[in-house]
Design an enzyme around this catalytic site. Structure first.
Site, PDB file in Angstrom:
ATOM      1  N   HIS A  18       0.840  -1.196   0.000  1.00  0.00           N
ATOM      2  CA  HIS A  18       0.000   0.000   0.000  1.00  0.00           C
ATOM      3  C   HIS A  18       0.875   1.245   0.000  1.00  0.00           C
ATOM      4  O   HIS A  18       2.098   1.151   0.151  1.00  0.00           O
ATOM      5  CB  HIS A  18      -0.961  -0.007   1.186  1.00  0.00           C
ATOM      6  CG  HIS A  18      -0.270  -0.154   2.498  1.00  0.00           C
ATOM      7  ND1 HIS A  18       0.144   0.910   3.240  1.00  0.00           N
ATOM      8  CD2 HIS A  18       0.114  -1.266   3.164  1.00  0.00           C
ATOM      9  CE1 HIS A  18       0.745   0.461   4.327  1.00  0.00           C
ATOM     10  NE2 HIS A  18       0.741  -0.846   4.309  1.00  0.00           N
ATOM     11  N   SER A 247      -6.121   3.400   5.178  1.00  0.00           N
ATOM     12  CA  SER A 247      -5.963   1.984   5.487  1.00  0.00           C
ATOM     13  C   SER A 247      -6.562   1.128   4.388  1.00  0.00           C
ATOM     14  O   SER A 247      -7.460   1.551   3.663  1.00  0.00           O
ATOM     15  CB  SER A 247      -6.643   1.661   6.815  1.00  0.00           C
ATOM     16  OG  SER A 247      -8.047   1.680   6.635  1.00  0.00           O
ATOM     17  N   LYS A 248      -6.018  -0.083   4.310  1.00  0.00           N
ATOM     18  CA  LYS A 248      -6.529  -1.028   3.313  1.00  0.00           C
ATOM     19  C   LYS A 248      -7.996  -1.309   3.588  1.00  0.00           C
ATOM     20  O   LYS A 248      -8.805  -1.425   2.684  1.00  0.00           O
ATOM     21  CB  LYS A 248      -5.765  -2.340   3.409  1.00  0.00           C
ATOM     22  CG  LYS A 248      -4.283  -2.213   3.203  1.00  0.00           C
ATOM     23  CD  LYS A 248      -3.623  -3.579   3.316  1.00  0.00           C
ATOM     24  CE  LYS A 248      -2.164  -3.414   3.682  1.00  0.00           C
ATOM     25  NZ  LYS A 248      -1.454  -4.642   3.873  1.00  0.00           N
ATOM     26  N   ARG A 249      -8.300  -1.457   4.868  1.00  0.00           N
ATOM     27  CA  ARG A 249      -9.663  -1.817   5.237  1.00  0.00           C
ATOM     28  C   ARG A 249     -10.644  -0.737   4.782  1.00  0.00           C
ATOM     29  O   ARG A 249     -11.694  -1.024   4.230  1.00  0.00           O
ATOM     30  CB  ARG A 249      -9.718  -1.989   6.760  1.00  0.00           C
ATOM     31  CG  ARG A 249     -10.947  -2.676   7.277  1.00  0.00           C
ATOM     32  CD  ARG A 249     -10.845  -2.876   8.789  1.00  0.00           C
ATOM     33  NE  ARG A 249     -10.272  -1.721   9.490  1.00  0.00           N
ATOM     34  CZ  ARG A 249     -10.903  -0.582   9.704  1.00  0.00           C
ATOM     35  NH1 ARG A 249     -12.135  -0.427   9.311  1.00  0.00           N
ATOM     36  NH2 ARG A 249     -10.303   0.410  10.342  1.00  0.00           N
ATOM     37  N   GLY A 252      -9.508   0.347   0.628  1.00  0.00           N
ATOM     38  CA  GLY A 252      -9.388  -0.741  -0.348  1.00  0.00           C
ATOM     39  C   GLY A 252      -8.296  -0.506  -1.372  1.00  0.00           C
ATOM     40  O   GLY A 252      -7.212  -0.046  -1.053  1.00  0.00           O
TER      41      GLY A 252
END
Ligand code: GLU
Length: 492
Positions: A18, A247-249, A252
């Site tokens: 990321h 964040s990835k959460r 995405g």
């Protein structure tokens, strides 16, 4: 002799690379390049449940795409578990660690009690006081134990100077005797990370701000093992426009490096953008070639203030941070056209409209075309989306262009084929000649040339706007222009 700089990028392979990880990698890489030092890639894969092979591959591919090169590795933390345990034994033998036989239930109970009495939640050190005899007794009885660090007592403190955050101090009395080996024999991250950094002789730890809460405990491990303490530089957070942590959460794919690769970013443009998230030169310069960036880079330029990544703007023109897009557009426009050629080729291949002649007989035409159209493009995918009409005969017509330039002037149904006939008759298909024909046709028809020019642009390129029309016509070529104009009545 000055000590060689050794830095490392130590991602946990629990997801894609990321932008935060990429930024950490880039800063480490730049520092190694700048100092003539070494960058080690270490995959921290000790969390067996969350680490995946796909993620490892994704991280490596992402780094390669960005152009981040490393000198050693990838090493895998799991290769060194025996070493981590040996270090733990050493700490035990030297009296810097002790066996803790408290069970999870006991610890939970103690915490609850402490909470109830509003007392300190830290481990109370029960097993630190055990006599050698009672330790031996418990061991003989097979009572499982963890290993805990014996944090020094008294008035002292762990002090260090973070290159970004300055002086940081943690009093011994506030530090818990933290666990370094679980009762199942697994070393804990704080230990493994420090032992690996000691083995690799890391001189500077440049990492995300989340590492700051571990640093003082890691320093205790270094000191107890008699190892020199490296310098630390923690990088501030990257936030979204609503000030939430990226964040990835939450965000995405939009924070994944591969998203930018897939959406037409040039790797160096993306590196240039990322490096500006939390780093700046005194004169806030924005565009750097690789050599210039290495020259300009210094850890002092890392900002303490969090940076903002405009994950998504409301402006529909941009699908991501406008700064990222404008930097990419800058490179698309300014680089020698041969440098963007391979990226455009890859897009055309993906779209199934690559002509092998573009690298042979048609290469001069191909490069001239890129030169002509690139100045308005933001991402390499624009070449096959907005620029498709240059490379293929089937291309969509933008609805805005259709509405504004075609539907409003129904007589174009007759006028455009008329222009086609006249352009077909030209012996020399040049900008001057095409311009003359089009202006003369407008005069004959007693209409504004703009009506013809906009109509022609729409049916020849499918676009509302673009480079000067006469250049466009020459680039697309007489035969194709005539065909497209002849075909145009189908639009009415
Ligand atoms: N593996 C850690 C992470 O991915 C890095 C910790 C470090 O750089 O010390 O967050």
């Amino acid at each position: 002799m000055k000590q060689e700089v050794i830095v490392r990028f130590a991602p946990s392979p629990t997801g894609y690379l990321h932008i935060g990880g990429a930024r950490t990698a880039i800063f480490n890489w730049l520092y190694a390049q700048k100092t003539g030092g070494k960058l080690i890639l270490r995959i921290e894969d000790t969390d067996a449940e969350r680490s995946t092979e796909d993620s490892i591959q994704g991280i490596i591919e992402g780094l390669k795409w960005l152009g981040v090169t490393w000198d050693e590795g990838p090493y895998f933390q799991t290769q060194f578990i025996e070493e981590h345990l040996a270090a733990a034994r050493k700490l035990l033998e030297s009296g810097h660690a002790y066996k803790c036989f408290c069970t999870i239930e006991e610890l939970k109970h103690k915490r609850q009690e402490a909470l109830r009495q509003k007392k300190d939640l830290k481990y109370d050190g029960t097993c630190r006081q055990l006599t050698p005899d009672s330790v031996a007794e418990k061991e003989a009885a097979g009572v499982p134990y963890t290993l805990r660090m014996k944090v020094p007592k008294g008035e002292g403190a762990v002090c260090f100077e973070d290159i970004v955050y300055g002086n940081i101090e943690h009093k011994y009395k506030d530090i818990e005797d933290f666990v370094i080996v679980r009762s199942n024999g697994q070393p804990l991250y704080l230990l493994s990370n420090a032992v690996d950094d000691i083995r690799d002789r890391i001189t500077h730890i440049i990492r995300g701000q989340d590492g700051l809460s571990n640093t003082h405990r890691q320093i205790l491990v270094y000191q107890a093992l008699g190892a020199p303490v490296p310098k630390f530089a923690h990088m501030s957070l990257t936030l979204d426009p609503k000030k939430a942590k990226i964040s990835k959460r939450k965000h995405g794919e939009l924070v994944a490096v591969h998203f930018y690769k897939a959406h037409g970013f040039l790797p160096w443009a993306f590196v240039n953008f990322l490096v500006l998230l939390g780093w700046a030169t005194p004169e806030s310069r924005e565009i750097f070639s690789k050599e210039e960036l290495i020259e300009a880079f210094s850890l002092k330029g890392i900002s303490r203030a969090n940076s903002i990544f405009n994950v998504k703007k409301d402006d529909p023109k941009y699908f991501t941070d406008p700064k990222a897009i404008s930097i990419n557009a800058h490179y698309l426009r300014e680089l020698p056209v041969e440098e963007i050629e391979p990226y455009v080729r890859a897009e055309l291949e993906k779209a199934g409209i690559w002509d092998p002649e573009y690298e042979n007989a048609k290469r001069p035409w191909f490069l001239e075309t890129l030169e002509l159209i690139r100045s308005r493009f933001h991402v390499t995918t624009d070449f096959v989306e907005r620029g498709r009409a240059y490379f293929a005969d089937d291309f969509p017509i933008e609805s805005r262009a259709l509405k504004k330039n075609i539907s409003k002037h129904p007589q174009l149904e007759n006028w455009l084929p008329m222009v086609a006939d006249r352009l077909e008759g030209l012996e020399r298909f040049t900008t001057a000649e095409t311009e003359r024909v089009i202006r003369e046709t407008a005069e004959t028809l007693e209409i504004k040339p703009g009506v013809l020019i906009n109509g022609i642009r729409t049916v020849v390129t499918g676009q509302l706007a673009g480079p000067g029309l006469f250049d466009v016509l020459i680039t697309i070529g007489q035969r194709r222009v005539v065909e497209r104009l002849r075909r145009s009545p189908a639009l009415f």
